[in-house]
Design an enzyme around this catalytic site. Structure first.
Site, short mmCIF file in Angstrom:
data_model
loop_
_atom_site.label_atom_id
_atom_site.label_comp_id
_atom_site.label_asym_id
_atom_site.label_seq_id
_atom_site.Cartn_x
_atom_site.Cartn_y
_atom_site.Cartn_z
N THR A 97 0.95 -1.11 -0.25
CA THR A 97 -0.08 -0.02 -0.22
C THR A 97 0.92 1.44 -0.19
O THR A 97 -0.04 1.79 0.24
CB THR A 97 -0.57 -0.43 1.03
OG1 THR A 97 -0.43 0.30 2.48
CG2 THR A 97 -1.86 -0.92 1.43
N TYR A 131 2.60 5.02 6.00
CA TYR A 131 2.23 5.68 5.04
C TYR A 131 1.06 6.17 4.97
O TYR A 131 0.20 5.98 5.49
CB TYR A 131 1.83 4.13 3.90
CG TYR A 131 2.93 2.93 3.66
CD1 TYR A 131 4.47 2.97 4.18
CD2 TYR A 131 2.64 1.61 3.84
CE1 TYR A 131 5.62 2.64 4.13
CE2 TYR A 131 3.14 1.13 3.10
CZ TYR A 131 5.27 1.30 3.39
OH TYR A 131 5.87 -0.18 3.00
N ASN A 199 10.67 -1.16 10.50
CA ASN A 199 10.60 -0.89 9.39
C ASN A 199 12.37 -0.61 8.98
O ASN A 199 12.30 0.71 7.75
CB ASN A 199 9.95 0.46 9.59
CG ASN A 199 8.92 0.60 7.74
OD1 ASN A 199 10.08 -0.18 7.25
ND2 ASN A 199 8.98 2.40 7.48
N ARG A 305 4.66 8.43 -11.77
CA ARG A 305 5.36 8.35 -10.78
C ARG A 305 6.50 9.10 -10.63
O ARG A 305 7.62 10.55 -9.25
CB ARG A 305 5.50 6.89 -9.62
CG ARG A 305 5.90 7.59 -7.58
CD ARG A 305 6.39 6.27 -7.41
NE ARG A 305 5.53 4.97 -6.94
CZ ARG A 305 5.34 3.96 -6.75
NH1 ARG A 305 6.63 3.68 -6.32
NH2 ARG A 305 4.96 3.59 -7.04
N SER A 366 -1.49 0.76 -9.25
CA SER A 366 -2.05 2.10 -9.44
C SER A 366 -3.67 2.36 -9.92
O SER A 366 -4.66 2.33 -10.12
CB SER A 366 -1.68 3.80 -9.12
OG SER A 366 -1.06 3.18 -11.41
N GLN A 370 -3.06 -2.49 -14.54
CA GLN A 370 -1.54 -3.01 -13.65
C GLN A 370 -1.65 -3.64 -12.49
O GLN A 370 -0.75 -4.64 -13.49
CB GLN A 370 -0.93 -1.49 -12.81
CG GLN A 370 -0.76 -0.56 -13.97
CD GLN A 370 0.19 0.28 -12.85
OE1 GLN A 370 0.11 0.26 -11.91
NE2 GLN A 370 0.59 1.70 -13.72
#
EC number: 1.1.1.-
Length: 408
Positions: A97, A131, A199, A305, A366, A370
């Site tokens: 995500t 995120y 992370n 992007r 996205s 895709q």
């Protein structure tokens, strides 16, 4: 005391005890001919053949109203692998995500993507507290609740480190791991996550504190497993050693970047950790942030992007000399994709999957188109023969070698 249980081969045949006289022997043989063979229950039964075992399993499940033909694997063709050496089974393709949920796409598109993934057999959905400043977790949790999917059919993972602006809202201190995971669970509207990841490493927090905090949230039922992301092999080994020393829970997985142009960590370092301590690999960015998609072959499109202000680093990578070399290599790979009847992105994802040390590859999409295209890599995987892999290696010329390879 050791108890000996004889195997079938250890039990003597009745013929070995026949009398020596021919008349008595003949009577014994006649008697054995009409006597039923001894029951096999006293012996360890031989393992049934695959077909026999499957037939027995189907019969057993049918009694309970379950069919092997109705499993997600059979209906979707999705493959599943163990997460490291744990017993957790994850789809070999997962949905990430990052960037998309709460940012690049609308909530409606996010729901469509998750629906396509779930109906295709994907059970792994990955997110993080950072995120979209937590919004990605909110959207993910809302969709799960709206769709009414069984929680037991899902593997939900999140990552902790950057939780907020305050000094105590980031890092891997016991305080932030516990409070951060509680916050993630509230946003996800879940009682637990399957895997909570650190992370990134935290040099300001002792390793023992990190491992103790992760063990605590697992023991409290807030998570099933814990893993690492962007950690070095040495840091992962330290966490494992601390866990073993103090009888705590070690990590089961490392999240690492892995694609055609980034190979060493996943192909050299992590396999050694897997064999030594059972840590698996969950990889992300199989298309190198879209570089391998082919969209940047003639520059940077406005809707991509790399055209966004916050992704200038990606644009710089694409237009650099190394970036141009990568685009040339991708052009050389295109004929291989055409020969296999797939697209370049499908070839790239299947190339990641051909590595059996990879538990799951996280996809980032996205648009529904895709995602459907990338999920099609499952059909390309059987075509990734050693000959095809060698062809790709000859074009890339970046295959990493471990010290063992040099010694052999």
């Amino acid at each position: 005391m050791h108890l000996y249980k004889p195997a079938c081969a250890d039990i003597p045949s009745p013929k070995l005890g026949l009398p020596k006289s021919s008349e008595s022997a003949l009577k014994c043989r006649r008697h054995l001919a009409v006597t039923k063979p001894p029951p096999q229950a006293a012996c360890w039964p031989a393992r049934p053949s695959g077909a026999a075992e499957r037939k027995f399993l189907e019969k057993f499940l049918r009694v309970h109203g379950i069919s092997l033909q109705e499993t997600t694997r059979a209906e979707t063709g999705m493959a599943y692998r163990n997460l490291g050496k744990s017993g957790l089974r994850v789809s070999c393709l997962g949905l990430g995500t990052w960037v998309t949920f709460g940012g690049q796409i609308s909530d409606e598109v996010a729901e469509r993507l998750m629906t396509i993934a779930y109906e295709s057999g994907v059970n792994l959905f990955d997110t993080a507290e950072v995120y979209a400043a937590g919004k990605a977790e909110v959207i993910l949790g809302s969709i799960i609740k709206k769709k009414g999917w069984r929680r037991s059919s899902l593997v939900i993972t999140t990552k902790l480190y950057w939780g907020g602006k305050a000094e105590t809202e980031r890092g891997l201190s016991r305080k932030h791991i516990i409070e951060g995971l509680k916050g993630s669970l509230q946003r996800l509207q879940l009682e637990y996550v399957d895997v909570v990841f650190a992370n990134r490493p935290d040099s300001n927090t002792p390793m023992e504190e990190i491992v103790r905090a992760m063990t605590h949230v697992i023991n409290q039922g807030m998570a099933m497993y814990w893993g690492t992301s962007r950690w070095s092999a040495m840091e992962i080994m330290e966490a494992y050693s601390v866990a073993r020393q103090f009888n705590m829970i070690p990590p089961v997985c490392e999240q690492a970047e892995y694609h055609l142009f980034q190979r060493e960590k996943v192909e050299v370092q992590l396999p050694e950790l897997y064999h030594k301590i059972g840590v698996g690999a969950m990889t992300w960015s199989p298309l190198a942030c879209g570089i391998i998609s082919g969209k940047y072959g003639n520059g940077v499109p406005e809707s991509s992007r790399a055209s966004l202000k916050c992704y200038q680093w990606l644009k710089e990578r694409i237009v650099s000399e190394e970036g141009r070399k990568q685009q040339n290599k991708l052009k050389d790979l295109s004929p291989i994709a055409e020969r296999l009847g797939c697209t370049l992105p499908q070839l790239a994802v299947a190339w990641c999957l051909r590595n059996e040390g990879v538990s799951s590859v996280l996809l980032g999409s996205s648009t529904p188109e895709q995602l459907i295209e990338n999920l099609g890599a499952i059909q390309v995987l059987p075509k990734m023969t050693s000959h095809v892999v060698n062809e790709i290696d000859n074009i890339l010329r970046n295959k990493p070698y471990s010290k063992k390879d040099y010694r052999s």
